[in-house]
Design a protein around this motif. Structure first.
Motif, PDB file in Angstrom:
ATOM      1  N   ALA A 141     -15.181  15.089   1.548  1.00 43.50           N
ATOM      2  CA  ALA A 141     -15.991  13.761   1.817  1.00 43.50           C
ATOM      3  C   ALA A 141     -16.137  13.215   2.922  1.00 43.50           C
ATOM      4  N   GLY A 142     -17.369  12.775   3.236  1.00 45.18           N
ATOM      5  CA  GLY A 142     -17.537  12.067   4.697  1.00 45.18           C
ATOM      6  C   GLY A 142     -16.736  10.937   5.065  1.00 45.18           C
ATOM      7  N   LYS A 143     -16.338  10.125   3.719  1.00 47.72           N
ATOM      8  CA  LYS A 143     -15.589   8.911   4.128  1.00 47.72           C
ATOM      9  C   LYS A 143     -14.123   9.248   3.535  1.00 47.72           C
ATOM     10  N   LYS A 144     -13.161   8.729   4.484  1.00 48.88           N
ATOM     11  CA  LYS A 144     -11.758   8.849   4.243  1.00 48.88           C
ATOM     12  C   LYS A 144     -11.132   7.779   3.654  1.00 48.88           C
ATOM     13  N   LEU A 145      -9.992   7.833   2.939  1.00 47.01           N
ATOM     14  CA  LEU A 145      -9.231   7.080   2.467  1.00 47.01           C
ATOM     15  C   LEU A 145      -8.056   6.377   3.223  1.00 47.01           C
ATOM     16  N   GLU A 146      -7.156   5.544   2.680  1.00 50.51           N
ATOM     17  CA  GLU A 146      -6.109   5.185   3.583  1.00 50.51           C
ATOM     18  C   GLU A 146      -4.944   5.092   2.959  1.00 50.51           C
ATOM     19  N   VAL A 147      -3.653   5.477   3.850  1.00 50.19           N
ATOM     20  CA  VAL A 147      -2.195   5.297   3.444  1.00 50.19           C
ATOM     21  C   VAL A 147      -1.444   4.572   4.539  1.00 50.19           C
ATOM     22  N   VAL A 148      -0.794   3.643   3.937  1.00 49.11           N
ATOM     23  CA  VAL A 148       0.174   2.906   4.712  1.00 49.11           C
ATOM     24  C   VAL A 148       1.521   3.245   4.779  1.00 49.11           C
ATOM     25  N   ASP A 149       1.935   3.333   5.973  1.00 52.22           N
ATOM     26  CA  ASP A 149       3.567   3.521   5.986  1.00 52.22           C
ATOM     27  C   ASP A 149       4.386   2.497   5.778  1.00 52.22           C
ATOM     28  N   MET A 265     -11.199   1.139  -6.365  1.00 58.63           N
ATOM     29  CA  MET A 265      -9.793   1.031  -5.512  1.00 58.63           C
ATOM     30  C   MET A 265      -9.887   0.448  -4.291  1.00 58.63           C
ATOM     31  N   ARG A 266     -10.870  -0.383  -3.808  1.00 64.10           N
ATOM     32  CA  ARG A 266     -11.162  -0.818  -2.680  1.00 64.10           C
ATOM     33  C   ARG A 266     -10.432  -1.596  -2.267  1.00 64.10           C
ATOM     34  N   LYS A 267      -9.818  -2.714  -3.068  1.00 65.56           N
ATOM     35  CA  LYS A 267      -8.488  -3.626  -2.895  1.00 65.56           C
ATOM     36  C   LYS A 267      -7.207  -3.306  -2.700  1.00 65.56           C
TER      37      LYS A 267
END
Length: 507
Positions: A141-149, A265-267
């Motif tokens: 996918a062109g748009k990525k998701l995020e993971v927080v340490d 899952m945006r929030k």
């Protein structure tokens, strides 16, 4: 229904019931058409002069046929139509089934005509027909998701892998750390396990992890991706460069993933990629279970009813990414594995040959001219020698078995005294390996002088508490083993006296 026939029969004075019997249709159908014709405000004679298209515009395109015979045919079409993409589907076969289970069946010509009217073929722009189980489209996918340490609060972006079967559009989605080869192959492994089978071909974009050199006509696929395809028994078919229409379905799947997975899952905040994938799988179930707007089934239902059975079975093992290295077989019969700085044995006949090493996280394979000559479990211990005893020559194999017990047993085959001599030999010193050559020399003496003489020589050496190869050889060469062993008198020449304390007093 020929509307002009109804008008002609009506003008002749036939009742609606008689018209229905004459044309073989339901009376309510005749009533409906005549009411519609009369409500048009035009005389029947004028309507009779109109062409067929002008007459049909007066009515809704939806059929009003409601007799039992037609209803049975429509119900049969509803069960038959979803199977049209199965290999070997024919209207003739299904007509035979219909005729066998229906008392008042239509003719084959009417059967096909009604089917083509109900399921009209769309014309205009070209639409590719995808065969079930043939291809799997994959892309990132062109748009990525995020993971927080959780410890530092650092936000990392992760890639999202999407795979879809174009026939059923059954889709798999997974988040991974990068688009690198290892992550790409792992996502493919997981996708095939998700689908429970292998398609004929995998269609990929011109990713660096898949294609070494992109081309509109003949892309060069990298070695790892080729090896992956060989493991699963499928083909690789990259799309043409700068031709997005070649992968329209997977692009559409990506857009739908944005709507049905990303947006819900945006929030949400995720502290690990595992937690992110768990939530993705939760939304993916709903995505695959949603009914198509123009079909009576969902992606999952189409996949399970048609496509899953056409996929090839998965192999017993999951593919592991392989790395490659080259090494020359050393004189000892080992290749040096530079990645771990370890040594692995190969059959001794390949000493001096150039070989290729293929390795994974678990295994190390050695190839000579495309033929595998050695397979070892990978041992990540610097300087270790990993040996398969079957690779050693007979001499080397015997050497690998050397130990104090081995030589003691070999000496026992010659004689009891030789075994005692060997035992005494290895009791000298803390490092037994220095006596291996001496022990071999003693065994060779038995071949030169015979078992009986060596056993007698060892008896003499053990009697004098002397454990030396050279001393034993001197006994044999001087024929001292042929003489009787003299019993030594251990009585001291110094007379006994109470004032003489002896040597023990000075220790």
């Amino acid at each position: 229904m020929d509307l002009k026939q109804i008008i002609n029969l009506h003008l002749r004075g036939l009742s609606n019931r008689q018209i229905a019997l004459t044309l073989g249709v339901n009376r309510n159908t005749v009533n409906h058409y005549l009411r519609s014709l009369q409500s048009s405000g035009q005389p029947m004679e004028a309507l009779l002069q109109l062409d067929t298209d002008a007459l049909e515009e007066l009515f809704s395109s939806k059929t009003t046929i409601n007799n039992d015979r037609y209803a049975v045919l429509m119900r049969f079409f509803e069960t038959m139509h979803p199977q049209r993409h199965h290999p070997g589907f024919t209207l003739q076969y299904h007509y035979q089934l219909y005729a066998e289970q229906t008392q008042d069946s239509y003719s084959y010509t009417q059967f096909t005509t009604h089917y083509q009217r109900k399921y009209k073929q769309a014309k205009g722009s070209m639409k590719l027909e995808h065969k079930a189980g043939k291809e799997l489209y994959v892309d990132f996918a062109g748009k990525k998701l995020e993971v927080v340490d959780p410890s530092t609060g650092e936000v990392s972006q992760v890639e999202v892998f999407v795979a879809t079967l174009p026939f059923s559009q059954y889709t798999y989605v997974e988040a991974c750390k990068s688009q690198k080869r290892e992550d790409f192959i792992q996502c493919l492994n997981n996708a095939l396990r998700f689908f429970g089978g292998v398609p004929v071909a995998i269609v990929s974009d011109n990713l660096k992890s898949a294609v070494t050199r992109s081309s509109k006509y003949e892309a060069v696929i990298n070695k790892t991706f080729k090896d992956f395809a060989h493991h699963y028994g499928c083909a690789i078919n990259p799309t043409r460069s700068y031709a997005p229409q070649d992968k329209a379905l997977v692009e559409n799947a990506v857009q739908l993933a944005y709507q049905r997975i990303y947006y819900p899952m945006r929030k949400m905040t995720f502290f690990s990629i595992e937690a992110l994938n768990e939530e993705i799988q939760h939304h993916l179930k709903g995505y695959n279970n949603v009914l198509f707007q123009r079909k009576e089934a969902s992606r999952k239902e189409l996949f399970q009813s048609v496509e899953s059975s056409l996929l090839k079975s998965l192999p017993q093992t999951t593919y592991q990414v392989k790395e490659y290295a080259r090494a020359k077989v050393q004189k000892m019969g080992y290749v040096y594995f530079s990645a771990d700085k370890t040594y692995y044995s190969v059959p001794y006949r390949y000493i001096g040959s150039q070989t290729q090493i293929q390795y994974t996280s678990k295994h190390v394979e050695v190839y000579y001219k495309s033929q595998r000559i050695a397979l070892h479990n990978r041992v990540m211990s610097k300087g270790a020698y990993i040996t398969n005893k079957n690779h050693l020559s007979s001499t080397h194999r015997a050497y690998s078995q050397w130990s104090p017990k081995y030589f003691s047993d070999q000496g026992g085959k010659i004689g009891v005294n030789v075994k005692l001599f060997m035992t005494g030999l290895f009791l000298q010193g803390d490092y037994p390996e220095i006596n291996y050559k001496r022990a071999m020399g003693i065994l060779m003496l038995a071949k030169n002088y015979g078992h009986e003489r060596v056993d007698k020589a060892c008896l003499r050496a053990v009697h004098h508490d002397t454990y030396s190869y050279q001393r034993l050889k001197n006994i044999l060469s001087n024929n001292m083993d042929e003489h009787e062993i003299e019993q030594e008198n251990h009585q001291s020449h110094i007379p006994s006296h109470k004032n003489i304390r002896g040597a023990n007093h000075y220790q």
